[in-house]
Design a protein around this motif. Sequence first.
Motif, PDB file in Angstrom:
ATOM      1  N   PRO A   4       0.721  -1.269   0.036  1.00  0.00           N
ATOM      2  CA  PRO A   4       0.031   0.205  -0.038  1.00  0.00           C
ATOM      3  C   PRO A   4       0.932   1.392   0.045  1.00  0.00           C
ATOM      4  O   PRO A   4       0.298   2.444  -0.115  1.00  0.00           O
ATOM      5  N   ARG A   5       2.185   1.095   0.321  1.00  0.00           N
ATOM      6  CA  ARG A   5       2.996   2.339   0.166  1.00  0.00           C
ATOM      7  C   ARG A   5       3.559   2.727  -1.132  1.00  0.00           C
ATOM      8  O   ARG A   5       4.233   3.587  -1.466  1.00  0.00           O
ATOM      9  N   THR A   6       3.233   1.703  -2.074  1.00  0.00           N
ATOM     10  CA  THR A   6       3.698   1.839  -3.496  1.00  0.00           C
ATOM     11  C   THR A   6       3.276   3.150  -3.862  1.00  0.00           C
ATOM     12  O   THR A   6       2.170   3.583  -4.212  1.00  0.00           O
ATOM     13  N   PRO A   7       4.092   4.040  -4.583  1.00  0.00           N
ATOM     14  CA  PRO A   7       3.870   5.113  -5.292  1.00  0.00           C
ATOM     15  C   PRO A   7       3.134   5.252  -6.541  1.00  0.00           C
ATOM     16  O   PRO A   7       3.524   4.330  -7.117  1.00  0.00           O
ATOM     17  N   VAL A   8       1.973   5.788  -6.844  1.00  0.00           N
ATOM     18  CA  VAL A   8       1.481   6.011  -8.102  1.00  0.00           C
ATOM     19  C   VAL A   8       1.417   7.494  -8.653  1.00  0.00           C
ATOM     20  O   VAL A   8       0.954   8.256  -7.728  1.00  0.00           O
ATOM     21  N   ILE A   9       1.378   7.592  -9.810  1.00  0.00           N
ATOM     22  CA  ILE A   9       0.992   9.108 -10.433  1.00  0.00           C
ATOM     23  C   ILE A   9      -0.600   8.814 -10.801  1.00  0.00           C
ATOM     24  O   ILE A   9      -0.917   7.972 -11.400  1.00  0.00           O
ATOM     25  N   VAL A  10      -1.426   9.678 -10.069  1.00  0.00           N
ATOM     26  CA  VAL A  10      -2.728   9.552 -10.335  1.00  0.00           C
ATOM     27  C   VAL A  10      -3.409  10.811 -11.017  1.00  0.00           C
ATOM     28  O   VAL A  10      -4.615  10.734 -11.488  1.00  0.00           O
ATOM     29  N   GLY A  11      -2.499  11.894 -11.071  1.00  0.00           N
ATOM     30  CA  GLY A  11      -3.188  13.011 -11.932  1.00  0.00           C
ATOM     31  C   GLY A  11      -2.167  13.856 -12.548  1.00  0.00           C
ATOM     32  O   GLY A  11      -1.239  13.858 -12.032  1.00  0.00           O
ATOM     33  N   VAL A  12      -2.199  14.373 -13.696  1.00  0.00           N
ATOM     34  CA  VAL A  12      -1.399  15.183 -14.406  1.00  0.00           C
ATOM     35  C   VAL A  12      -2.189  16.455 -15.275  1.00  0.00           C
ATOM     36  O   VAL A  12      -3.374  16.217 -15.483  1.00  0.00           O
ATOM     37  N   GLY A  13      -1.626  17.487 -15.280  1.00  0.00           N
ATOM     38  CA  GLY A  13      -2.301  18.600 -15.864  1.00  0.00           C
ATOM     39  C   GLY A  13      -1.231  19.322 -16.513  1.00  0.00           C
ATOM     40  O   GLY A  13      -0.101  19.564 -16.189  1.00  0.00           O
ATOM     41  N   GLN A  14      -1.686  20.187 -17.776  1.00  0.00           N
ATOM     42  CA  GLN A  14      -0.956  20.963 -18.568  1.00  0.00           C
ATOM     43  C   GLN A  14      -1.758  22.167 -18.985  1.00  0.00           C
ATOM     44  O   GLN A  14      -3.087  22.247 -18.902  1.00  0.00           O
ATOM     45  N   GLU A 278      -8.925   3.205 -10.076  1.00  0.00           N
ATOM     46  CA  GLU A 278      -7.487   2.613 -10.242  1.00  0.00           C
ATOM     47  C   GLU A 278      -7.122   2.624 -11.773  1.00  0.00           C
ATOM     48  O   GLU A 278      -5.808   2.544 -12.109  1.00  0.00           O
ATOM     49  N   GLU A 279      -7.919   2.968 -12.909  1.00  0.00           N
ATOM     50  CA  GLU A 279      -7.637   3.010 -14.080  1.00  0.00           C
ATOM     51  C   GLU A 279      -6.599   4.303 -14.414  1.00  0.00           C
ATOM     52  O   GLU A 279      -6.167   4.675 -15.382  1.00  0.00           O
ATOM     53  N   LYS A 280      -6.641   5.298 -13.325  1.00  0.00           N
ATOM     54  CA  LYS A 280      -5.774   6.492 -13.206  1.00  0.00           C
ATOM     55  C   LYS A 280      -4.460   6.405 -12.831  1.00  0.00           C
ATOM     56  O   LYS A 280      -3.672   7.084 -13.018  1.00  0.00           O
ATOM     57  N   TRP A 281      -4.247   5.125 -12.179  1.00  0.00           N
ATOM     58  CA  TRP A 281      -2.972   4.895 -11.297  1.00  0.00           C
ATOM     59  C   TRP A 281      -1.721   4.376 -12.407  1.00  0.00           C
ATOM     60  O   TRP A 281      -2.175   3.580 -13.500  1.00  0.00           O
ATOM     61  N   VAL A 282      -0.721   5.034 -12.511  1.00  0.00           N
ATOM     62  CA  VAL A 282       0.500   4.784 -13.317  1.00  0.00           C
ATOM     63  C   VAL A 282       1.624   4.770 -12.339  1.00  0.00           C
ATOM     64  O   VAL A 282       1.954   5.764 -11.683  1.00  0.00           O
ATOM     65  N   TYR A 283       2.411   3.561 -12.549  1.00  0.00           N
ATOM     66  CA  TYR A 283       3.511   3.166 -11.471  1.00  0.00           C
ATOM     67  C   TYR A 283       4.693   3.870 -12.120  1.00  0.00           C
ATOM     68  O   TYR A 283       5.006   3.666 -13.416  1.00  0.00           O
ATOM     69  N   LEU A 284       5.778   4.275 -11.387  1.00  0.00           N
ATOM     70  CA  LEU A 284       6.985   4.884 -11.931  1.00  0.00           C
ATOM     71  C   LEU A 284       7.940   3.464 -11.601  1.00  0.00           C
ATOM     72  O   LEU A 284       8.374   3.020 -10.513  1.00  0.00           O
ATOM     73  N   SER A 409       4.433   3.036 -16.199  1.00  0.00           N
ATOM     74  CA  SER A 409       3.538   1.760 -16.760  1.00  0.00           C
ATOM     75  C   SER A 409       2.266   1.638 -15.659  1.00  0.00           C
ATOM     76  O   SER A 409       2.389   1.892 -14.723  1.00  0.00           O
ATOM     77  N   THR A 410       1.255   1.232 -16.422  1.00  0.00           N
ATOM     78  CA  THR A 410       0.188   0.894 -15.274  1.00  0.00           C
ATOM     79  C   THR A 410       0.272  -0.477 -14.893  1.00  0.00           C
ATOM     80  O   THR A 410      -0.520  -0.911 -14.001  1.00  0.00           O
ATOM     81  N   GLU A 411       1.395  -1.128 -15.581  1.00  0.00           N
ATOM     82  CA  GLU A 411       1.409  -2.631 -15.075  1.00  0.00           C
ATOM     83  C   GLU A 411       1.919  -2.391 -13.404  1.00  0.00           C
ATOM     84  O   GLU A 411       3.034  -1.825 -13.240  1.00  0.00           O
ATOM     85  N   PRO A 412       1.367  -2.800 -12.569  1.00  0.00           N
ATOM     86  CA  PRO A 412       1.637  -2.777 -11.318  1.00  0.00           C
ATOM     87  C   PRO A 412       2.926  -3.713 -10.901  1.00  0.00           C
ATOM     88  O   PRO A 412       3.060  -4.928 -11.278  1.00  0.00           O
ATOM     89  N   ALA A 413       3.559  -3.009  -9.749  1.00  0.00           N
ATOM     90  CA  ALA A 413       4.724  -3.620  -9.108  1.00  0.00           C
ATOM     91  C   ALA A 413       5.172  -2.940  -8.158  1.00  0.00           C
ATOM     92  O   ALA A 413       5.045  -1.771  -7.672  1.00  0.00           O
ATOM     93  N   ASP A 414       5.673  -3.616  -6.979  1.00  0.00           N
ATOM     94  CA  ASP A 414       6.209  -3.173  -5.743  1.00  0.00           C
ATOM     95  C   ASP A 414       7.382  -2.249  -6.375  1.00  0.00           C
ATOM     96  O   ASP A 414       8.031  -2.383  -7.161  1.00  0.00           O
ATOM     97  N   TRP A 415       7.602  -1.235  -5.071  1.00  0.00           N
ATOM     98  CA  TRP A 415       8.625  -0.153  -5.533  1.00  0.00           C
ATOM     99  C   TRP A 415      10.164  -0.911  -5.416  1.00  0.00           C
ATOM    100  O   TRP A 415      10.187  -1.661  -4.660  1.00  0.00           O
ATOM    101  N   VAL A 416      10.804  -0.601  -6.209  1.00  0.00           N
ATOM    102  CA  VAL A 416      12.262  -1.044  -6.322  1.00  0.00           C
ATOM    103  C   VAL A 416      13.133   0.117  -6.453  1.00  0.00           C
ATOM    104  O   VAL A 416      13.050   0.868  -7.077  1.00  0.00           O
ATOM    105  N   ALA A 417      14.094  -0.003  -5.449  1.00  0.00           N
ATOM    106  CA  ALA A 417      15.218   0.878  -5.297  1.00  0.00           C
ATOM    107  C   ALA A 417      16.330   1.009  -6.610  1.00  0.00           C
ATOM    108  O   ALA A 417      16.635  -0.105  -7.043  1.00  0.00           O
ATOM    109  N   ASP A 418      16.619   1.990  -6.826  1.00  0.00           N
ATOM    110  CA  ASP A 418      17.766   2.257  -7.729  1.00  0.00           C
ATOM    111  C   ASP A 418      19.415   2.216  -7.353  1.00  0.00           C
ATOM    112  O   ASP A 418      19.299   2.509  -5.966  1.00  0.00           O
TER     113      ASP A 418
END
Length: 509
Positions: A4-14, A278-284, A409-418
């Motif tokens: 549940p702590r996984t970050p998602v981008i949920v809104g963008v605006g220009q 959930e269709e708004k969620w995009v994962y980094l 991507s919209t493909e979900p996955a847990d956060w991975v550190a770089d």
Amino acid sequence: MVDPRTPVIVGVGQFTERVDDSGYRGMSAVDLATEAVRAALADTGADAGAVAGAIEVFAGLRQFEICTPFADPPLGASDNYLRSVAQRVGADPARAVLEPIGGNGPQKLVTEFATAIAAGDVEVVLVVGSEPGSTTKYFAKRDDKPDFTERVGGQLEDRGYGFEQYMSDYTVAHGLTGAPVQYGLLDNARRARTGLGVEGYRREMAELFAPFTEIAAKNPFSSSPVQRSVEELMTVTDDNRMICDPYPRLMVARDTVNQGAAALVMSVAAARKLGVPEEKWVYLRGHADQTEQDLLDRADLSVSVSAEQAVAEALRVAGIGIDQVATFDLYSCFPFPVFAVCDAFGLAPDDPRGLTLTGGLPYFGGPGNSYSLHGIAETVAEMRDKPGTFGLVGANGGVMSKYSVGVYSTEPADWVADRSKALQDDIAALPKVPVTRHVNGRGTIETYSVRYDWPVRTGIIIGRLESDGSRFMAITEDDDLVALMTDSDPLGAVVDVTADGDKNRATRA
């Protein structure tokens, strides 16, 4: 299910306003950002007021007018840009953060605060940027100037200007006081490596950028929605005048724009709590940040180690290869940053996937430090339209000084550190070219640019001394040498260099 702590981008605006629009208002940086934030809040599909009230951090990019301490904004400005925007959208963040100069900033901030969200340190963050260059130019010679001064006070984490990372007294003394001349040195170094002549390389740059204009022409947020041919881009005319060699005007980032962009990042838990569909969620899915050596230290001025390492690491974190990327938005202030990534990963300029989603900085617009926030917004929208695919954003700052990459991507996955920090150690360990600051001797031209944007046409040189192979800089107004630099090909030419105070001056040998 993901953490549940996984970050998602949920809104963008220009938001964009063009000076030739019938409703052109000449908006301030705060007003432009406010429109973009409102669009991002609406884009979540949740209650905009509730989302605004949940934002804990406003993180922002500097406008050109507040990028140095040497001059005040010509039309006034807020003393706390981020809190001025927050007030207008009904937000009261605990923290406001203003990032230093650098076009890498948008992706760097998204990665930084996504990392903080994954660690449980914060839940909802807004990244925002805007640039009112069109407004500044529009009112420059008018008497009815607006006053955008605001006194809002409040907490602000100002991270400083950061321009000292991109220049030194030595480079400034030798004419490196603007991006076109700086990148001109890099593109001409790349031309030396490719073996192309002046005209051949100008055509290659035009062939790279012509497809960008096609994208810009279709983008409703573009500042210059005009499709242009290869011949139009490469042919020097009064309208397409030379700025700094090797660039005519139509190959230079367009910074006289009024544009704003914003992105909302939150934890999966917060997205669920606030009712974001959930269709708004995009994962980094992938991310990396790298810093290059100082310009004159680099062994090869025709490549970018930081860009190559950052792209490779972001792809590794995402668990994909370059062939699995569906969309790209590569920073394109000039051709070199795009070429640097293409060269490193075997991408062709006419790759059918395209190299930009916005249309690029010379055509979509180059809103200062915040351009790549538009690239992120476009990528998020594309990922929603193409579920399960991957989009890559490459954001560049300084003189190819800092490079930040995000894979979405919209493909979900847990956060991975770089592994950015460990990879940075690799760059720190690279050999450095010795530099001779004060020169009296003979050398050869390694790379060059010509400043057509100065009152006196002036050549700028990075060269190597015959005596010991060390690198030097020189400046020239010598008629014979400037003629060689403008009418022929000076790469590898021999010059005589003489120290003159804080400058080295070159003449044709």
